[in-house]
Every structure is written in structure tokens, then in C-alpha cells.
Design a protein around this motif. Structure first.
Motif, PDB file in Angstrom:
ATOM      1  N   GLY A  10      32.015  -9.188   3.540  1.00 34.04           N
ATOM      2  CA  GLY A  10      30.826  -8.533   4.193  1.00 34.04           C
ATOM      3  C   GLY A  10      30.120  -8.308   2.963  1.00 34.04           C
ATOM      4  N   PHE A  11      30.765  -7.464   1.692  1.00 29.84           N
ATOM      5  CA  PHE A  11      28.991  -7.563   0.990  1.00 29.84           C
ATOM      6  C   PHE A  11      30.397  -7.219  -0.382  1.00 29.84           C
ATOM      7  N   PRO A  12      29.827  -8.055  -1.649  1.00 32.09           N
ATOM      8  CA  PRO A  12      30.454  -8.292  -2.570  1.00 32.09           C
ATOM      9  C   PRO A  12      31.650  -7.603  -3.591  1.00 32.09           C
TER      10      PRO A  12
ATOM     11  N   ALA B  12      39.896  -1.722   4.973  1.00 28.34           N
ATOM     12  CA  ALA B  12      39.054  -2.412   4.047  1.00 28.34           C
ATOM     13  C   ALA B  12      38.904  -3.552   4.902  1.00 28.34           C
ATOM     14  N   GLU B  13      39.737  -3.436   5.750  1.00 32.04           N
ATOM     15  CA  GLU B  13      39.752  -5.341   6.579  1.00 32.04           C
ATOM     16  C   GLU B  13      39.091  -4.864   8.189  1.00 32.04           C
ATOM     17  N   ARG B  14      38.744  -3.253   8.323  1.00 34.28           N
ATOM     18  CA  ARG B  14      37.280  -3.171   9.222  1.00 34.28           C
ATOM     19  C   ARG B  14      35.825  -3.430   8.359  1.00 34.28           C
ATOM     20  N   ALA B  15      35.968  -2.867   7.041  1.00 31.38           N
ATOM     21  CA  ALA B  15      35.034  -3.323   6.545  1.00 31.38           C
ATOM     22  C   ALA B  15      34.111  -4.330   6.029  1.00 31.38           C
ATOM     23  N   GLY B  16      35.648  -5.671   6.175  1.00 32.50           N
ATOM     24  CA  GLY B  16      35.159  -6.979   6.088  1.00 32.50           C
ATOM     25  C   GLY B  16      35.511  -6.954   4.739  1.00 32.50           C
ATOM     26  N   ILE B  17      35.863  -6.553   3.592  1.00 32.50           N
ATOM     27  CA  ILE B  17      36.059  -7.348   2.563  1.00 32.50           C
ATOM     28  C   ILE B  17      37.471  -7.126   2.463  1.00 32.50           C
TER      29      ILE B  17
ATOM     30  N   LEU C 245      33.252   2.906   2.514  1.00 33.60           N
ATOM     31  CA  LEU C 245      32.322   1.381   2.541  1.00 33.60           C
ATOM     32  C   LEU C 245      31.540   0.827   3.098  1.00 33.60           C
ATOM     33  N   GLU C 246      31.435   1.594   4.431  1.00 32.65           N
ATOM     34  CA  GLU C 246      29.987   1.459   5.120  1.00 32.65           C
ATOM     35  C   GLU C 246      29.174   2.024   4.537  1.00 32.65           C
ATOM     36  N   LEU C 247      28.752   3.226   3.661  1.00 33.86           N
ATOM     37  CA  LEU C 247      27.737   3.835   3.465  1.00 33.86           C
ATOM     38  C   LEU C 247      27.292   2.678   1.983  1.00 33.86           C
ATOM     39  N   LEU C 248      28.640   2.664   1.186  1.00 32.01           N
ATOM     40  CA  LEU C 248      27.994   1.582  -0.071  1.00 32.01           C
ATOM     41  C   LEU C 248      27.334   0.075   0.685  1.00 32.01           C
TER      42      LEU C 248
ATOM     43  N   THR D 175      32.601   0.461  14.432  1.00 27.63           N
ATOM     44  CA  THR D 175      31.188  -0.968  14.693  1.00 27.63           C
ATOM     45  C   THR D 175      32.441  -1.752  13.199  1.00 27.63           C
ATOM     46  N   PRO D 176      32.283  -3.190  12.758  1.00 33.39           N
ATOM     47  CA  PRO D 176      32.786  -3.605  12.265  1.00 33.39           C
ATOM     48  C   PRO D 176      31.888  -3.586  10.726  1.00 33.39           C
ATOM     49  N   THR D 177      31.211  -3.557   9.644  1.00 31.35           N
ATOM     50  CA  THR D 177      30.288  -3.036   9.031  1.00 31.35           C
ATOM     51  C   THR D 177      30.184  -4.522   8.263  1.00 31.35           C
ATOM     52  N   GLY D 178      29.748  -4.534   7.588  1.00 32.73           N
ATOM     53  CA  GLY D 178      29.503  -6.302   6.622  1.00 32.73           C
ATOM     54  C   GLY D 178      29.287  -7.136   7.435  1.00 32.73           C
ATOM     55  N   GLN D 179      28.505  -7.441   8.573  1.00 31.07           N
ATOM     56  CA  GLN D 179      28.431  -9.177   8.823  1.00 31.07           C
ATOM     57  C   GLN D 179      26.823  -8.946   8.999  1.00 31.07           C
ATOM     58  N   VAL D 180      26.475 -10.303   8.385  1.00 33.45           N
ATOM     59  CA  VAL D 180      25.236 -10.623   8.659  1.00 33.45           C
ATOM     60  C   VAL D 180      24.177  -9.884   9.024  1.00 33.45           C
TER      61      VAL D 180
END
Ligand SMILES: Cc1cc2nc3c(=O)[nH]c(=O)nc-3n(C[C@H](O)[C@H](O)[C@H](O)COP(=O)(O)O)c2cc1C
Length: 370
Positions: free
Chosen positions: A90-92, A116-121, A339-342, A4-9
Motif C-alpha cells: 500500500g506504500f513502499p 502490517a496486514e491491515r496497513a497493506g504492507i 503505519l497509517e500516519l506514515l 479502515t485499511p490504509t494504503g489503498q490507491v
């Protein structure tokens, strides 16, 4: 969950305690990375220079900050997304440029970019990477910032900038001319960049005849601001300057044409007894003015550190050792999990602080601001 990509709104994190993921915390990832690496590879990843005072203080300075959480201020659906230097994140956060990374995992920055791509950064790719800048660019859509050291022949540096532009990078991250670094644990390990890092294809990104390792020594011409300014003007890509640690250097970087500042002491890996970057950030933000994007690294160890950095004036952070640890622990999956945990801890922190968006973070979240 891993897919599941994270960092979505408003990413929901309700399933975090029931996660089937192998790693439930960053602590677990670190323990696994240490298990996977030889002691000298771990020392290359983790240790700083000299007594490692700066490396330690980078994290201690985050630890000294205390939030205040007024009763009933918490909110349930903060938005962790933001936009920095034209990138939607997705997050800064960016992944920091770290070289010789095949020492940690054979997939190196190819895996970092995919995660990084999957995490949205977005990813920053070093000239000292174990893969060519073209190979890293081809591995994902987020290899956007190419880190290049201003040392040696200017024409070679400008050539590399064009090569990065041709490969699809969108920014150059300029670093200053490093010289030999005094890392005592590597001396004790007899860890030699020339041999140990050569095995990891260190510096594949370079095309000029000078082996990168030699650029790290005293043998190549050093640059001054005038030359840096000229190279930035010749760059086909906008440049951000990394290593800013003072108000003067912030102003000089902007004067030299930088479109963004990257506050960093390289995680305390270049010289000991410099100040923690988070302590320097407020004066640098004041000197730079409110509009120029600032990325900060050195000492980010958890999601709440990201909130602290943004509250004190950064627009985003860069993640060095944490991403290297994720890579060592489990390649692409390990980086993604990191990245997800962060992102999830950052989300939780915003919620407790009653901050609904990244833009709302300010020094008012700290106890001493009240
Ligand atoms: C193993 C390793 C290699 C690194 N190599 C580079 C490099 O080639 N170029 C660079 O600009 N920074 C390099 N760095 C520094 C990182 O980009 C970043 O500034 C630093 O790791 C941030 O501190 P942190 O590790 O506490 O997050 C390296 C860091 C590590 C851990």
C-alpha cells in the motif's frame, strides 16, 4: 478510522485533523512508548552503539535533504502503492526485523504482523523474535521475509531456511555474523541480553541447540562470502542480503545469489562511526544497476523520509524503531496507527512534490538537482 485499511490507491485523508484516534502524530506515539517502558527497556529500543554518532547521523542525513516544490506543481491524488520483490504494498515499506520485542509488548510480532496486514504492507520477522516463526506466520498473511543470521553451523542455518519455507515465508533476509555490540547505555543500565532478553523469549525462532545469545558472542564459527554463497544456493527461498553499506558489498551480494539488497547499518546499533545509509544509497544503486530491488532502513522517522529514500534509489524502506515504538505505545493498534500516519504523510509529500506515483520519485525532487 482505525478499522479502515490504509494504503489503498488514493486513500483520502481529509478526516485526518478530525480523527478520533488516540494518537494524532508519531510524536505522541513516542511519548506514550517512553511512558510505557522502563528506562532500560526504552534504552534497548532506542539507543545505538558508542557515542551514537551513526544513529544520530542516520536521521541527520535525511534532515539535510531539501526538496523543491515548484509553484502549481502539487497534485491532489497521488498513488502511494507499489510492488517490490513481488509484494504489492500500500506504500513502499516493510516492518523491519527486530528481536526481543516482547520487551515492548506481550503480543510482539504477532501484533506487528496483524497491523502490517491491515496497513497493506509486509512484515520481516527476525530469528530473534519473541515468538516462533510459525506462530508469527500464523498470525497474519504478511509474514513474508524471515531474517536469519549467517553464523554457526551451516546445516542449522539451511534447516532454518526450510523451516521458514514450510511455514509460508517467501524470502530469507540474510544478515552477517554480529559480534558483541558496544551499547553504553545498556552497560550503564546493566542490561544483559542473557537475562533481560531471555525474559522476552528472545530467539524463540531458533531450533538448534546453540542459544541465540551465544551466537551474538565470539563463540560460534564466523562465515565468509564463499560459505554465504553456498548457503544461498541451498536455500529453498530467494534471499536478500541485509547490511549492504558499499558498492563492493552490493556487487558481492548479487554475485552470491541475492535477489535483493537491504541497505542498512542496523540503525547504528551494531558499530558506531559508519556512514548514514541514505548517504550511501546513490553509490549502491549505481553499482547494483537499475533492476535489483533495494530496501533501505536506518533513520526513517517520518513519511517524507520514505519519499527521500525512494527518490535516491530505494524501492522500499524498512521501519525499525518506529514500529517498535508503535508496539510499545499500544500493541497492534499502536503499530497500525504508526503505519497509517506514515502512509498519510508520505501521500501528502507526494502531493506537494507533484509526484503522482512512487515510480515517479527521482532526484529531481531535491533542490540541489535543479
Ligand atoms: C529493538 C531492536 C531490535 C533489533 N533486532 C534486530 C534483529 O534481531 N535482527 C536484525 O536484522 N535487525 C535488528 N534490528 C535492526 C532493525 O531491523 C533495523 O535495521 C533498524 O532498526 C533500522 O533503523 P531504524 O530503527 O532507525 O529504523 C533491531 C532494531 C531494534 C530497534
Amino acid at each position: 478510522m482505525a478499522d479502515t485499511p490504509t494504503g489503498q490507491v488514493g486513500t483520502a485523508i481529509d478526516d485526518r485533523f478530525a480523527s478520533a484516534e488516540r494518537f494524532t502524530t508519531l510524536r505522541g506515539l513516542r511519548a506514550e512508548a517512553e511512558r510505557q517502558l522502563s528506562p532500560s527497556a526504552w534504552n534497548y529500543l532506542w539507543t545505538g552503539t558508542g557515542d551514537e554518532r551513526t544513529a544520530d547521523d542516520n536521521t541527520a542525513a535525511f534532515d539535510r535533504r531539501q526538496y523543491t516544490t515548484p509553484l502549481f506543481a502539487g497534485i491532489s491524488n497521488p498513488d502511494t502503492s507499489t510492488s517490490v520483490l513481488g509484494y504489492d504494498l500500500g506504500f513502499p515499506a516493510f516492518t523491519a526485523p527486530f528481536g526481543g520485542e516482547a520487551t515492548f509488548h506481550p503480543d510482539g510480532h504477532l501484533a506487528v504482523g496483524r497491523a502490517a496486514e491491515r496497513a497493506g504492507i509486509q512484515q520481516m520477522v527476525p530469528v530473534a523474535a519473541s515468538y516462533s516463526l510459525e506462530d508469527v506466520a500464523a498470525a497474519s498473511s504478511v509474514a513474508s521475509v524471515f531474517q536469519l543470521t549467517f553464523v554457526g553451523e551451516e546445516d542449522h542455518v539451511v534447516e532454518m531456511m526450510h523451516r521458514a519455507a514450510d511455514a509460508g515465508y517467501r524470502h530469507i533476509c540474510v544478515t552477517y555474523s554480529p559480534i558483541r555490540q558496544w551499547r553504553e547505555r545498556l552497560l550503564e543500565d546493566r542490561f544483559s541480553p542473557r537475562t533481560n532478553l531471555a525474559e522476552s523469549n528472545f530467539g524463540q525462532g531458533r531450533s538448534d541447540p546453540a542459544p541465540l545469545v551465544e551466537l551474538l558472542e565470539f563463540t560460534q564459527p564466523r562465515w565468509n562470502w564463499e560459505q554465504a554463497k553456498r548457503a544461498i544456493a541451498r536455500s529453498p527461498l530467494p534471499c536478500i542480503v541485509k547490511g549492504v553499506q558499499s558498492a563492493d558489498d552490493a556487487r558481492a551480494s548479487i554475485d552470491a545469489g541475492a535477489v535483493g539488497l537491504y541497505v542498512s547499518n542496523y540503525g547504528g546499533r551494531t558499530i558506531d562511526r559508519t556512514a548514514a545509509t541514505i548517504d550511501l544509497l546513490p553509490e549502491i544503486r549505481a553499482a547494483a544497476g537499475p533492476d535489483i530491488p533495494i530496501v533501505l532502513d536506518s533513520g526513517i522517522r517520518r513519511g517524507s523520509d520514505i519519499a527521500t529514500a525512494i527518490a535516491l534509489g530505494a524501492d522500499a524502506v524498512a521501519l525499525g524503531r518506529l514500529v517498535a515504538i508503535g508496539l510499545a505505545a499500544d500493541g497492534e493498534r499502536g503499530v497500525l496507527r504508526t503505519l497509517e500516519l506514515l502512509q498519510q504523510e508520505f501521500w501528502t509529500t507526494l502531493g506537494h512534490l507533484g509526484v503522482s506515483s512512487v515510480a515517479e520519485l527521482s532526484p529531481a525532487v531535491f533542490r540541489d538537482a535543479r
